[in-house]
Design an enzyme around this catalytic site. Structure first.
Site, mmCIF file in Angstrom:
data_model
loop_
_atom_site.group_PDB
_atom_site.id
_atom_site.type_symbol
_atom_site.label_atom_id
_atom_site.label_comp_id
_atom_site.label_asym_id
_atom_site.label_seq_id
_atom_site.Cartn_x
_atom_site.Cartn_y
_atom_site.Cartn_z
ATOM 1 N N LYS A 13 0.571 -1.734 -0.342
ATOM 2 C CA LYS A 13 0.204 -0.146 -0.454
ATOM 3 C C LYS A 13 0.976 0.823 -0.194
ATOM 4 O O LYS A 13 0.475 2.037 -0.762
ATOM 5 C CB LYS A 13 -0.829 -0.491 1.030
ATOM 6 C CG LYS A 13 -1.734 -1.073 0.880
ATOM 7 C CD LYS A 13 -2.449 -1.203 2.376
ATOM 8 C CE LYS A 13 -1.814 -1.446 3.818
ATOM 9 N NZ LYS A 13 -1.018 -2.507 4.010
ATOM 10 N N ARG A 88 -9.715 0.211 8.535
ATOM 11 C CA ARG A 88 -9.298 -1.275 8.857
ATOM 12 C C ARG A 88 -10.561 -2.019 9.720
ATOM 13 O O ARG A 88 -10.110 -3.093 9.886
ATOM 14 C CB ARG A 88 -8.018 -1.418 10.314
ATOM 15 C CG ARG A 88 -7.135 -1.307 8.693
ATOM 16 C CD ARG A 88 -5.622 -1.081 9.980
ATOM 17 N NE ARG A 88 -4.139 -1.075 9.503
ATOM 18 C CZ ARG A 88 -3.434 -0.458 9.723
ATOM 19 N NH1 ARG A 88 -3.127 0.433 9.040
ATOM 20 N NH2 ARG A 88 -2.084 -1.696 8.991
ATOM 21 N N ARG A 127 11.444 -5.590 4.921
ATOM 22 C CA ARG A 127 10.992 -3.634 4.912
ATOM 23 C C ARG A 127 12.139 -3.348 6.143
ATOM 24 O O ARG A 127 12.062 -3.494 6.521
ATOM 25 C CB ARG A 127 9.780 -4.151 4.935
ATOM 26 C CG ARG A 127 9.490 -2.651 5.070
ATOM 27 C CD ARG A 127 8.019 -2.230 5.431
ATOM 28 N NE ARG A 127 7.271 -2.134 6.110
ATOM 29 C CZ ARG A 127 5.840 -2.510 6.484
ATOM 30 N NH1 ARG A 127 5.427 -1.978 5.209
ATOM 31 N NH2 ARG A 127 5.454 -2.941 7.747
ATOM 32 N N ARG A 160 10.916 -1.131 11.026
ATOM 33 C CA ARG A 160 10.479 -0.388 12.050
ATOM 34 C C ARG A 160 10.239 -2.270 13.243
ATOM 35 O O ARG A 160 10.491 -3.122 12.925
ATOM 36 C CB ARG A 160 8.682 -0.761 11.221
ATOM 37 C CG ARG A 160 9.085 0.391 10.649
ATOM 38 C CD ARG A 160 7.407 0.030 10.158
ATOM 39 N NE ARG A 160 6.304 -0.317 10.526
ATOM 40 C CZ ARG A 160 5.378 -0.529 9.957
ATOM 41 N NH1 ARG A 160 4.995 0.136 8.134
ATOM 42 N NH2 ARG A 160 3.858 -1.098 9.683
ATOM 43 N N ARG A 171 -0.852 -8.870 13.643
ATOM 44 C CA ARG A 171 -0.725 -8.389 12.379
ATOM 45 C C ARG A 171 -1.534 -8.777 11.017
ATOM 46 O O ARG A 171 -2.977 -8.131 10.853
ATOM 47 C CB ARG A 171 -0.497 -7.077 12.263
ATOM 48 C CG ARG A 171 1.009 -6.723 13.095
ATOM 49 C CD ARG A 171 2.188 -5.287 12.615
ATOM 50 N NE ARG A 171 2.018 -4.922 11.439
ATOM 51 C CZ ARG A 171 3.450 -4.647 10.443
ATOM 52 N NH1 ARG A 171 4.352 -5.505 10.653
ATOM 53 N NH2 ARG A 171 3.163 -3.780 9.549
HETATM 54 P P1 ADP Z 1 2.465 -1.595 3.416
HETATM 55 O O1 ADP Z 1 2.457 -0.609 3.437
HETATM 56 O O2 ADP Z 1 1.119 -2.273 2.608
HETATM 57 O O3 ADP Z 1 2.292 -2.813 4.391
HETATM 58 P P2 ADP Z 1 4.790 -1.688 2.078
HETATM 59 O O4 ADP Z 1 4.762 -1.163 1.120
HETATM 60 O O5 ADP Z 1 5.604 -1.051 3.424
HETATM 61 O O6 ADP Z 1 3.658 -2.422 2.461
HETATM 62 O O7 ADP Z 1 5.191 -2.876 1.565
HETATM 63 C C1 ADP Z 1 5.723 -4.242 2.350
HETATM 64 C C2 ADP Z 1 7.630 -4.627 1.703
HETATM 65 O O8 ADP Z 1 6.868 -5.069 0.235
HETATM 66 C C3 ADP Z 1 8.156 -3.809 1.344
HETATM 67 O O9 ADP Z 1 9.653 -4.123 1.439
HETATM 68 C C4 ADP Z 1 7.913 -3.449 -0.115
HETATM 69 O O10 ADP Z 1 9.070 -2.626 -0.520
HETATM 70 C C5 ADP Z 1 8.361 -4.458 -0.239
HETATM 71 N N1 ADP Z 1 7.135 -4.813 -1.714
HETATM 72 C C6 ADP Z 1 5.912 -3.622 -2.272
HETATM 73 N N2 ADP Z 1 5.551 -4.166 -3.396
HETATM 74 C C7 ADP Z 1 6.217 -4.859 -3.504
HETATM 75 C C8 ADP Z 1 6.125 -5.285 -4.987
HETATM 76 N N3 ADP Z 1 5.298 -5.390 -5.951
HETATM 77 N N4 ADP Z 1 6.805 -7.045 -5.234
HETATM 78 C C9 ADP Z 1 7.022 -7.031 -3.881
HETATM 79 N N5 ADP Z 1 7.852 -6.321 -2.969
HETATM 80 C C10 ADP Z 1 7.384 -6.060 -2.634
HETATM 81 P P1 AMP Z 2 0.577 0.615 9.154
HETATM 82 O O1 AMP Z 2 2.086 1.786 8.882
HETATM 83 O O2 AMP Z 2 0.275 0.698 8.090
HETATM 84 O O3 AMP Z 2 1.131 -0.863 9.178
HETATM 85 O O4 AMP Z 2 0.117 0.493 10.543
HETATM 86 C C1 AMP Z 2 0.935 0.322 11.972
HETATM 87 C C2 AMP Z 2 -0.233 0.086 13.211
HETATM 88 O O5 AMP Z 2 -0.533 1.551 13.288
HETATM 89 C C3 AMP Z 2 -1.450 -0.955 12.969
HETATM 90 O O6 AMP Z 2 -0.212 -1.881 13.045
HETATM 91 C C4 AMP Z 2 -2.075 -0.246 14.044
HETATM 92 O O7 AMP Z 2 -1.565 -0.451 15.098
HETATM 93 C C5 AMP Z 2 -1.408 1.279 13.597
HETATM 94 N N1 AMP Z 2 -2.808 1.820 12.941
HETATM 95 C C6 AMP Z 2 -2.830 2.458 11.758
HETATM 96 N N2 AMP Z 2 -3.609 2.723 11.048
HETATM 97 C C7 AMP Z 2 -4.941 2.349 11.814
HETATM 98 C C8 AMP Z 2 -6.521 2.583 11.626
HETATM 99 N N3 AMP Z 2 -7.207 3.179 10.384
HETATM 100 N N4 AMP Z 2 -5.988 1.699 12.532
HETATM 101 C C9 AMP Z 2 -6.281 1.334 13.890
HETATM 102 N N5 AMP Z 2 -4.585 1.328 13.970
HETATM 103 C C10 AMP Z 2 -4.331 1.382 13.052
#
Ligand code: ADP
Ligand code: AMP
Length: 216
Positions: A13, A88, A127, A160, A171
């Protein structure tokens, strides 16, 4: 365009939202990033949110929705936004609709990035995030040019705390129980655009563009 990006943790995302926002000239609003900025700054909101985030649980809806209501009222959201990480829960989705209605707005599309569960653990554990600008990398899939340094700003990359194996498991469970029902919710409203997230970052972006009528 008012867009929500959904998908399990690690679906991509943040990676997609960043590029989409730059192309559409609208803000990328990541609730996770806002919470982490508050944790870093030591605010009251950050201290409260950290109690949940560190365990991989959701921050309570009323806290999260209060925060997002203020953010969506800011001037830079007038021409649209990419919302990453919210809603969420079904409760958050209902509350979001009400907040937008008060502002005379509605969602145009909800993009769901679909990725098989077994891939998510590898994505999350590899990541790395820039401490300075929040740009996201992956040790194997999307590595920075110089190990440990952000390509965009030279900032230090870190892992993270909630990307540890134990927290990842919780999660993913929280996602299945509380967030996955949103797919049917938005499908019923005719807003859902489903995207295969098990493809290269560029292919996912192209598919999202096609679905939104954008050629970026
Ligand atoms: P989210 O925001 O949904 O938690 P991220 O955008 O942070 O996910 O992506 C999670 C991990 O996967 C990151 O390390 C990112 O670089 C990697 N990633 C994102 N999209 C892809 C993809 N299409 N193929 C492989 N790795 C990806
Ligand atoms: P993310 O960066 O989207 O992976 O979010 C990291 C953490 O932030 C999640 O695991 C939740 O603990 C909190 N969080 C982010 N967005 C929300 C949401 N919309 N509602 C509740 N908790 C959230």
């Amino acid at each position: 365009m008012n867009i929500v990006l959904m998908g399990p943790p690690g679906a991509g995302k943040g990676t997609q939202a960043d590029v989409m926002a730059r192309n559409l000239f609208v803000p990328h609003i990541s609730t996770g990033d806002i919470f982490r900025a508050n944790i870093k700054a030591g605010t009251e909101l950050g201290q409260l949110a950290n109690q949940y985030i560190s365990k991989g649980d959701l921050v309570p809806d009323e806290v999260t929705m209060g925060m997002i209501k203020d953010r969506l009222a800011e001037d830079d959201c007038a021409k649209g936004f990419i919302l990453d990480g919210l809603p969420r829960t079904i409760g958050q989705a209902d509350a979001l609709e009400a907040i937008l209605a008060e502002q005379g707005k509605k969602l145009d599309k909800v993009v769901n990035i679909d990725v098989p569960a077994d891939l998510l653990i590898t994505r999350l554990s590899g990541r790395r995030v820039c401490r300075n600008c929040s740009q996201t990398y992956h040790l194997e899939n999307n590595p920075p040019t110089e190990p440990g340094r952000c390509d965009e700003c030279g900032g230090e990359l870190y892992q993270r705390a909630d990307d540890s194996e134990e927290t990842i498991k919780n999660r993913l469970d929280v996602y299945t129980e509380q967030s996955a029902p949103l797919i049917a919710y938005y499908e019923q409203k005719g807003l859902l655009l489903s995207i295969n997230g098990n493809q290269s970052i560029n292919k996912v972006l192209t598919d999202i563009g096609k679905g939104l009528g954008q050629s970026w």
